[in-house]
Design a protein around this motif. Structure first.
Motif, PDB file in Angstrom:
ATOM      1  N   ILE A 101       0.868  -1.176   0.000  1.00 25.92           N
ATOM      2  CA  ILE A 101       0.000   0.000   0.000  1.00 25.92           C
ATOM      3  C   ILE A 101       0.903   1.223   0.000  1.00 25.92           C
ATOM      4  CG2 ILE A 101      -1.900   1.189   1.128  1.00 25.92           C
ATOM      5  CD1 ILE A 101      -2.570  -1.687   0.263  1.00 25.92           C
ATOM      6  N   LEU A 102       0.780   2.041  -1.046  1.00 27.51           N
ATOM      7  CA  LEU A 102       1.628   3.218  -1.186  1.00 27.51           C
ATOM      8  C   LEU A 102       0.801   4.493  -1.075  1.00 27.51           C
ATOM      9  CD1 LEU A 102       2.547   0.919  -3.552  1.00 27.51           C
ATOM     10  CD2 LEU A 102       4.497   2.486  -3.626  1.00 27.51           C
ATOM     11  N   MET A 103       1.508   5.609  -0.864  1.00 27.41           N
ATOM     12  CA  MET A 103       0.815   6.885  -0.859  1.00 27.41           C
ATOM     13  C   MET A 103       1.658   7.945  -1.538  1.00 27.41           C
ATOM     14  SD  MET A 103      -1.032   9.019   2.196  1.00 27.41           S
ATOM     15  CE  MET A 103      -0.267  10.623   2.136  1.00 27.41           C
ATOM     16  N   ILE A 104       0.962   8.809  -2.274  1.00 26.54           N
ATOM     17  CA  ILE A 104       1.578   9.975  -2.899  1.00 26.54           C
ATOM     18  C   ILE A 104       0.586  11.121  -2.751  1.00 26.54           C
ATOM     19  CG2 ILE A 104       0.656   9.365  -5.189  1.00 26.54           C
ATOM     20  CD1 ILE A 104       3.184  10.554  -6.423  1.00 26.54           C
ATOM     21  N   ASP A 105       1.094  12.323  -2.526  1.00 27.98           N
ATOM     22  CA  ASP A 105       0.211  13.475  -2.352  1.00 27.98           C
ATOM     23  C   ASP A 105      -0.301  13.982  -3.694  1.00 27.98           C
ATOM     24  OD1 ASP A 105       0.382  13.459   0.392  1.00 27.98           O
ATOM     25  OD2 ASP A 105       2.061  14.871   0.470  1.00 27.98           O
ATOM     26  N   ASP A 106      -1.372  14.772  -3.634  1.00 29.54           N
ATOM     27  CA  ASP A 106      -1.998  15.248  -4.869  1.00 29.54           C
ATOM     28  C   ASP A 106      -1.299  16.453  -5.480  1.00 29.54           C
ATOM     29  OD1 ASP A 106      -2.705  17.104  -2.944  1.00 29.54           O
ATOM     30  OD2 ASP A 106      -4.817  17.227  -3.533  1.00 29.54           O
ATOM     31  N   ASP A 107      -0.158  16.865  -4.906  1.00 25.40           N
ATOM     32  CA  ASP A 107       0.656  17.908  -5.536  1.00 25.40           C
ATOM     33  C   ASP A 107       2.034  17.373  -5.900  1.00 25.40           C
ATOM     34  OD1 ASP A 107       1.589  17.597  -2.978  1.00 25.40           O
ATOM     35  OD2 ASP A 107       1.704  19.735  -2.504  1.00 25.40           O
ATOM     36  N   GLU A 108       2.110  16.041  -6.062  1.00 28.88           N
ATOM     37  CA  GLU A 108       3.378  15.401  -6.386  1.00 28.88           C
ATOM     38  C   GLU A 108       3.291  14.644  -7.706  1.00 28.88           C
ATOM     39  OE1 GLU A 108       4.859  14.585  -1.783  1.00 28.88           O
ATOM     40  OE2 GLU A 108       4.039  12.932  -2.961  1.00 28.88           O
ATOM     41  N   ILE A 109       4.422  14.517  -8.359  1.00 29.51           N
ATOM     42  CA  ILE A 109       4.534  13.780  -9.618  1.00 29.51           C
ATOM     43  C   ILE A 109       5.525  12.648  -9.426  1.00 29.51           C
ATOM     44  CG2 ILE A 109       5.244  13.899 -12.031  1.00 29.51           C
ATOM     45  CD1 ILE A 109       4.351  16.819 -12.044  1.00 29.51           C
ATOM     46  N   ALA A 110       5.090  11.440  -9.723  1.00 27.14           N
ATOM     47  CA  ALA A 110       5.954  10.270  -9.574  1.00 27.14           C
ATOM     48  C   ALA A 110       6.870  10.132 -10.786  1.00 27.14           C
ATOM     49  CB  ALA A 110       5.109   9.014  -9.403  1.00 27.14           C
ATOM     50  N   SER A 111       8.144   9.872 -10.541  1.00 33.71           N
ATOM     51  CA  SER A 111       9.064   9.591 -11.637  1.00 33.71           C
ATOM     52  C   SER A 111       8.657   8.271 -12.299  1.00 33.71           C
ATOM     53  CB  SER A 111      10.500   9.503 -11.107  1.00 33.71           C
ATOM     54  OG  SER A 111      10.599   8.525 -10.100  1.00 33.71           O
ATOM     55  N   PRO A 112       8.996   8.056 -13.569  1.00 40.88           N
ATOM     56  CA  PRO A 112       8.519   6.863 -14.290  1.00 40.88           C
ATOM     57  C   PRO A 112       8.872   5.538 -13.622  1.00 40.88           C
ATOM     58  CG  PRO A 112       9.418   8.463 -15.827  1.00 40.88           C
ATOM     59  CD  PRO A 112       9.726   8.986 -14.463  1.00 40.88           C
ATOM     60  N   LEU A 113       9.973   5.490 -12.895  1.00 37.46           N
ATOM     61  CA  LEU A 113      10.394   4.254 -12.237  1.00 37.46           C
ATOM     62  C   LEU A 113      10.011   4.211 -10.763  1.00 37.46           C
ATOM     63  CD1 LEU A 113      13.982   3.846 -13.765  1.00 37.46           C
ATOM     64  CD2 LEU A 113      11.887   2.682 -14.470  1.00 37.46           C
ATOM     65  N   TRP A 114       9.209   5.163 -10.327  1.00 34.11           N
ATOM     66  CA  TRP A 114       8.895   5.284  -8.896  1.00 34.11           C
ATOM     67  C   TRP A 114       8.329   3.995  -8.315  1.00 34.11           C
ATOM     68  CZ3 TRP A 114       3.733   5.617  -6.734  1.00 34.11           C
ATOM     69  CH2 TRP A 114       3.719   5.855  -5.352  1.00 34.11           C
ATOM     70  N   LEU A 115       7.295   3.460  -8.946  1.00 36.67           N
ATOM     71  CA  LEU A 115       6.637   2.271  -8.400  1.00 36.67           C
ATOM     72  C   LEU A 115       7.581   1.072  -8.394  1.00 36.67           C
ATOM     73  CD1 LEU A 115       3.944   1.335  -7.230  1.00 36.67           C
ATOM     74  CD2 LEU A 115       3.239   0.699  -9.545  1.00 36.67           C
ATOM     75  N   LEU A 116       8.342   0.900  -9.460  1.00 34.94           N
ATOM     76  CA  LEU A 116       9.305  -0.200  -9.512  1.00 34.94           C
ATOM     77  C   LEU A 116      10.353  -0.072  -8.408  1.00 34.94           C
ATOM     78  CD1 LEU A 116      10.030  -0.683 -13.338  1.00 34.94           C
ATOM     79  CD2 LEU A 116       8.977  -2.337 -11.780  1.00 34.94           C
ATOM     80  N   GLU A 117      10.815   1.150  -8.178  1.00 36.86           N
ATOM     81  CA  GLU A 117      11.848   1.372  -7.155  1.00 36.86           C
ATOM     82  C   GLU A 117      11.291   1.150  -5.753  1.00 36.86           C
ATOM     83  OE1 GLU A 117      14.966   1.788  -7.504  1.00 36.86           O
ATOM     84  OE2 GLU A 117      15.160   2.251  -9.644  1.00 36.86           O
ATOM     85  N   MET A 118      10.058   1.574  -5.506  1.00 41.51           N
ATOM     86  CA  MET A 118       9.466   1.405  -4.174  1.00 41.51           C
ATOM     87  C   MET A 118       9.214  -0.075  -3.870  1.00 41.51           C
ATOM     88  SD  MET A 118       9.151   4.299  -2.543  1.00 41.51           S
ATOM     89  CE  MET A 118       7.741   4.428  -1.435  1.00 41.51           C
ATOM     90  N   VAL A 119       8.551  -0.752  -4.799  1.00 45.81           N
ATOM     91  CA  VAL A 119       8.251  -2.172  -4.594  1.00 45.81           C
ATOM     92  C   VAL A 119       9.534  -2.992  -4.615  1.00 45.81           C
ATOM     93  CG1 VAL A 119       7.068  -4.176  -5.555  1.00 45.81           C
ATOM     94  CG2 VAL A 119       5.905  -1.955  -5.469  1.00 45.81           C
ATOM     95  N   GLY A 120      10.445  -2.645  -5.543  1.00 47.91           N
ATOM     96  CA  GLY A 120      11.730  -3.350  -5.599  1.00 47.91           C
ATOM     97  C   GLY A 120      12.532  -3.166  -4.327  1.00 47.91           C
ATOM     98  N   GLY A 121      12.482  -1.953  -3.763  1.00 47.35           N
ATOM     99  CA  GLY A 121      13.186  -1.699  -2.508  1.00 47.35           C
ATOM    100  C   GLY A 121      12.629  -2.537  -1.376  1.00 47.35           C
ATOM    101  N   ALA A 122      11.292  -2.686  -1.353  1.00 50.80           N
ATOM    102  CA  ALA A 122      10.664  -3.499  -0.312  1.00 50.80           C
ATOM    103  C   ALA A 122      11.038  -4.971  -0.475  1.00 50.80           C
ATOM    104  CB  ALA A 122       9.145  -3.328  -0.366  1.00 50.80           C
ATOM    105  N   ARG A 123      10.995  -5.455  -1.696  1.00 51.58           N
ATOM    106  CA  ARG A 123      11.274  -6.875  -1.936  1.00 51.58           C
ATOM    107  C   ARG A 123      12.742  -7.208  -1.690  1.00 51.58           C
ATOM    108  NH1 ARG A 123       7.542  -7.331  -7.420  1.00 51.58           N
ATOM    109  NH2 ARG A 123       5.601  -7.951  -6.358  1.00 51.58           N
ATOM    110  N   GLN A 124      13.636  -6.354  -2.139  1.00 55.91           N
ATOM    111  CA  GLN A 124      15.065  -6.641  -2.000  1.00 55.91           C
ATOM    112  C   GLN A 124      15.554  -6.487  -0.568  1.00 55.91           C
ATOM    113  OE1 GLN A 124      17.074  -4.179  -4.890  1.00 55.91           O
ATOM    114  NE2 GLN A 124      15.782  -4.930  -6.563  1.00 55.91           N
ATOM    115  N   SER A 125      15.015  -5.501   0.135  1.00 59.68           N
ATOM    116  CA  SER A 125      15.459  -5.247   1.508  1.00 59.68           C
ATOM    117  C   SER A 125      14.709  -6.100   2.523  1.00 59.68           C
ATOM    118  CB  SER A 125      15.270  -3.767   1.854  1.00 59.68           C
ATOM    119  OG  SER A 125      13.885  -3.442   1.925  1.00 59.68           O
ATOM    120  N   GLY A 126      13.474  -6.507   2.161  1.00 60.08           N
ATOM    121  CA  GLY A 126      12.634  -7.217   3.114  1.00 60.08           C
ATOM    122  C   GLY A 126      12.011  -6.304   4.150  1.00 60.08           C
TER     123      GLY A 126
END
Length: 330
Positions: A101-126
């Motif tokens: 479950i992720l959150m981003i504010d309504d005045d923010e723009i996600a970089s194209p790899l944002w979701l991959l980096e967030m989920v990848g960070g969770a999976r790789q780090s545990g």
């Protein structure tokens, strides 16, 4: 995202609470619609303005076009914590298979790899919780004092485990984190003051949840000219101090705890002066130099019942502006 996806294969849900920022929200959702492939995700948009519902119009357009999948709900009770809680609860209930479950504010723009980096960070780090940088994009050219101020600091500079996050504007939580708490997840005592996210993440740390900083999971926040004014920045420092005080009071409600908090408040004033001197030596600017003093002052004012309500004031300012527009003679 592919139209063939079903709720059963949604791995992540991105929550976007919104209040009267339809133009910004459109940019936020567009950045989510253009995420690099690799993570099946849905969005939950929470409209916190039950009157205008401008954000809902924007969100519904994305959902109906198929650019994004998910839901948009209206939270009639206003406030930062109420909107975020509704977003989390809707995400957990509507997408029971989603692990992240992720959150981003309504005045923010996600970089194209944002979701991959967030989920990848969770999976790789545990890690149980993941955070990332919020890089500021100033709508008008900022002066040097604003760019050096701690309020606009994007955070750490490299990926690593950290004790806790300080904000929810760019975060990921695994589902089991929510299962360890009862709703509402963000304490409503912080609904208009702010700091519900800081309080929540401190409670997560006390429960033993681990937090990882993914430095490449970047979002960009639009900073309007109003937030670059010295008055807003100084008030933000006061609010941070009040938030810190309220969190301390919540964690230490006993008479002994309150006595220790009183001593801590007393000591913060001279310590803030020392920090201010250090800040001036680094920046040579008055505005960032005043920040430690504002935080300490905010703590002590809160002890006497004087706490700002930045979210409530922001909403009231917009309502007042509407009335003046409708009745210029007022």
């Amino acid at each position: 995202m592919s139209g063939s996806q079903t709720e059963s294969n949604v791995a992540a849900v991105v929550c976007v609470p919104t209040f009267r920022r339809p133009t910004h929200l459109e940019k936020t959702l567009a950045s989510l619609a253009h995420q690099a492939e690799g993570v099946n995700f849905a969005v939950v948009v929470v409209e916190n303005d039950s009157e205008r519902r401008e954000g809902k119009v924007v969100a519904d357009a994305f959902l109906k076009s198929g650019a994004l999948r998910g839901v948009c709900v209206v939270e009639p009770q206003r406030g930062n914590c109420r909107a975020i809680n509704r977003a989390f609860e809707t995400a957990l209930d509507s997408f029971p298979s989603a692990e992240f479950i992720l959150m981003i504010d309504d005045d923010e723009i996600a970089s194209p790899l944002w979701l991959l980096e967030m989920v990848g960070g969770a999976r790789q780090s545990g890690a149980d919780i993941v955070g990332g940088p919020v890089v500021r994009s100033f709508e008008t050219a900022p002066d040097r004092a604003a760019t050096l101020h701690p309020v606009f600091d994007p955070g750490l500079s490299f990926s690593r485990f950290i004790p806790s996050l300080l904000g929810s504007g760019n975060c990921l939580l695994r589902r089991h984190v929510f299962e360890s708490f009862e709703a509402p997840y963000f304490d409503l005592r912080f609904n208009f003051l702010g700091g519900g996210d800081m309080d929540f993440f401190k409670r997560c740390r006390l429960k033993g949840f681990t937090t990882y900083w993914s430095n490449d999971a970047i979002v960009t926040e639009s900073v309007p000219a109003q937030r670059m004014k010295a008055r807003w920045i100084l008030r933000r420092g006061l609010a941070i101090g009040a938030i810190n005080y309220q969190i301390d009071c919540k964690r230490h409600p006993s008479r002994l705890g309150r006595s220790l908090i009183f001593i801590k408040n007393f000591l913060t004033l001279p310590l803030s002066a020392l920090r201010a001197v250090s800040m001036f030596q680094r920046t040579r600017c008055l505005l960032p130099t005043l920040h430690p003093i504002c935080v300490a002052t905010g703590r002590n004012l809160a002890a006497f019942g004087f706490s700002p309500s930045p979210y409530k004031q922001a909403k009231q300012t917009e309502l007042d502006a509407e009335r003046l527009t409708a009745h210029p003679s007022m």
